[in-house]
Design an enzyme around this catalytic site. Sequence first.
Site, PDB file in Angstrom:
ATOM      1  N   THR A   1       3.260   0.071  14.641  1.00  0.00           N
ATOM      2  CA  THR A   1       2.439   1.270  14.713  1.00  0.00           C
ATOM      3  C   THR A   1       1.599   1.439  13.456  1.00  0.00           C
ATOM      4  O   THR A   1       1.965   0.971  12.377  1.00  0.00           O
ATOM      5  CB  THR A   1       3.302   2.537  14.908  1.00  0.00           C
ATOM      6  OG1 THR A   1       3.989   2.835  13.685  1.00  0.00           O
ATOM      7  CG2 THR A   1       4.314   2.339  16.041  1.00  0.00           C
TER       8      THR A   1
ATOM      9  N   ASP B   1       0.180   8.417  13.840  1.00  0.00           N
ATOM     10  CA  ASP B   1       0.063   9.186  12.604  1.00  0.00           C
ATOM     11  C   ASP B   1       1.318  10.030  12.545  1.00  0.00           C
ATOM     12  O   ASP B   1       1.514  10.922  13.385  1.00  0.00           O
ATOM     13  CB  ASP B   1      -1.187  10.064  12.638  1.00  0.00           C
ATOM     14  CG  ASP B   1      -1.358  10.927  11.399  1.00  0.00           C
ATOM     15  OD1 ASP B   1      -0.388  11.073  10.624  1.00  0.00           O
ATOM     16  OD2 ASP B   1      -2.446  11.480  11.215  1.00  0.00           O
TER      17      ASP B   1
ATOM     18  N   ASN C   1       8.806   3.436   7.549  1.00  0.00           N
ATOM     19  CA  ASN C   1       8.169   2.831   6.383  1.00  0.00           C
ATOM     20  C   ASN C   1       6.925   3.584   5.942  1.00  0.00           C
ATOM     21  O   ASN C   1       6.574   3.556   4.760  1.00  0.00           O
ATOM     22  CB  ASN C   1       7.802   1.379   6.706  1.00  0.00           C
ATOM     23  CG  ASN C   1       6.757   0.824   5.764  1.00  0.00           C
ATOM     24  OD1 ASN C   1       7.033   0.522   4.608  1.00  0.00           O
ATOM     25  ND2 ASN C   1       5.520   0.704   6.253  1.00  0.00           N
TER      26      ASN C   1
ATOM     27  N   SER D   1      13.209   4.562   1.128  1.00  0.00           N
ATOM     28  CA  SER D   1      13.187   5.395  -0.057  1.00  0.00           C
ATOM     29  C   SER D   1      12.451   4.589  -1.123  1.00  0.00           C
ATOM     30  O   SER D   1      11.398   4.014  -0.853  1.00  0.00           O
ATOM     31  CB  SER D   1      14.604   5.764  -0.480  1.00  0.00           C
ATOM     32  OG  SER D   1      14.626   6.498  -1.676  1.00  0.00           O
TER      33      SER D   1
ATOM     34  N   TYR E   1       6.103  12.295  -5.860  1.00  0.00           N
ATOM     35  CA  TYR E   1       6.511  11.139  -5.069  1.00  0.00           C
ATOM     36  C   TYR E   1       8.025  10.991  -5.142  1.00  0.00           C
ATOM     37  O   TYR E   1       8.700  10.810  -4.110  1.00  0.00           O
ATOM     38  CB  TYR E   1       5.828   9.872  -5.586  1.00  0.00           C
ATOM     39  CG  TYR E   1       6.307   8.606  -4.913  1.00  0.00           C
ATOM     40  CD1 TYR E   1       5.835   8.246  -3.661  1.00  0.00           C
ATOM     41  CD2 TYR E   1       7.246   7.779  -5.534  1.00  0.00           C
ATOM     42  CE1 TYR E   1       6.287   7.088  -3.034  1.00  0.00           C
ATOM     43  CE2 TYR E   1       7.693   6.621  -4.915  1.00  0.00           C
ATOM     44  CZ  TYR E   1       7.215   6.276  -3.668  1.00  0.00           C
ATOM     45  OH  TYR E   1       7.669   5.137  -3.054  1.00  0.00           O
TER      46      TYR E   1
ATOM     47  N   LYS F   1      11.134  11.147  -2.224  1.00  0.00           N
ATOM     48  CA  LYS F   1      12.122  10.095  -2.008  1.00  0.00           C
ATOM     49  C   LYS F   1      13.541  10.603  -2.268  1.00  0.00           C
ATOM     50  O   LYS F   1      14.497  10.163  -1.610  1.00  0.00           O
ATOM     51  CB  LYS F   1      11.801   8.879  -2.880  1.00  0.00           C
ATOM     52  CG  LYS F   1      10.490   8.203  -2.494  1.00  0.00           C
ATOM     53  CD  LYS F   1      10.444   7.844  -1.014  1.00  0.00           C
ATOM     54  CE  LYS F   1       9.176   7.110  -0.629  1.00  0.00           C
ATOM     55  NZ  LYS F   1       9.159   6.742   0.809  1.00  0.00           N
TER      56      LYS F   1
ATOM     57  N   THR G   1       2.548  -4.500  -2.639  1.00  0.00           N
ATOM     58  CA  THR G   1       2.047  -3.779  -1.473  1.00  0.00           C
ATOM     59  C   THR G   1       0.825  -2.995  -1.935  1.00  0.00           C
ATOM     60  O   THR G   1       0.353  -3.164  -3.055  1.00  0.00           O
ATOM     61  CB  THR G   1       3.121  -2.831  -0.932  1.00  0.00           C
ATOM     62  OG1 THR G   1       3.355  -1.792  -1.901  1.00  0.00           O
ATOM     63  CG2 THR G   1       4.419  -3.570  -0.662  1.00  0.00           C
TER      64      THR G   1
END
Length: 286
Positions: free
Chosen positions: A35, A58, A85, A136, A150, A154, A185
């Site tokens: 997705t 979304d 994710n 996480s 951020y 987490k 990433t």
Amino acid sequence: MTVQQKVWFITGCSTGFGRALAQEVLAAGHTAVVTARNIAQVKDLVEGNDQALALPLDVTDAAQVEEAVEAAEKHFGGIDVLVNNAGIGYFAAVEESTDEEIRRIFDINVFGLSDVVRAVLPGMRARRSGTIVNFSSIGGLRAFPAVGYYAATKFAVEGLTDALRQEVAPLGITTLLVEPGPFRTDWAGRSAHETLPEREISDYADTVGVARAAFRADTGKEPGDPHAAARAIITALAAETHPHPQRLLLGAPAYSMATEQLESMLAEIRANEALTKSADFDAPAA
């Protein structure tokens, strides 16, 4: 479908961990629902493969979450492994941060994750099986300057998943917290926002400013390999004869940072044992 083969539902597959995990899951012979907000970015992952399905998603759109989960269950008969994710980064001092950006990161990293979990759980409960993998971060165990909000998201994912694990264990459902360190990433690149220059506070230049610049400068140079991480996740969940881990640190930096943080916390807790226990009724004074 063989006993070993699973149906994986993965969010945020356009880049990074999600894309690598989709590729490795399919390479391992599993079925994957991939997705992304823009489905065109994941079409190549499913072309010519009847064991793969691409769906637009979304995670901040609750109706679309329900539609995607329903479509996946209808197409493949159920979801065995959910991987949450999808997520974003945000670089700013706590004081510099705006309401809009704070709410945006919580909407995606926490509330979106929660919506997907709640949409998938009825099917898993009905089958009395399934695994929920929540991404996480090492930032869910320790925080750093410039990424306070951020880290807050987490830390929330950690607490939610720990409670969820205890709730669903009697129902045959398991959970896995994934805690990556620095990986190649797009986390610190295009997908991350940061405070506007005019909002930067000079008093934080030596803490937040330095950290923010380091995060950006390291983009593309991180030691972590997303494909190796994906294979580690698949391996962790593959064992049928014993429970899989409840949490999985990924990468050597994550291991060293986590152990350093936990050892430091434990030392401080023990150093203040008497003062801690003095807060009980009838406790001796510290």
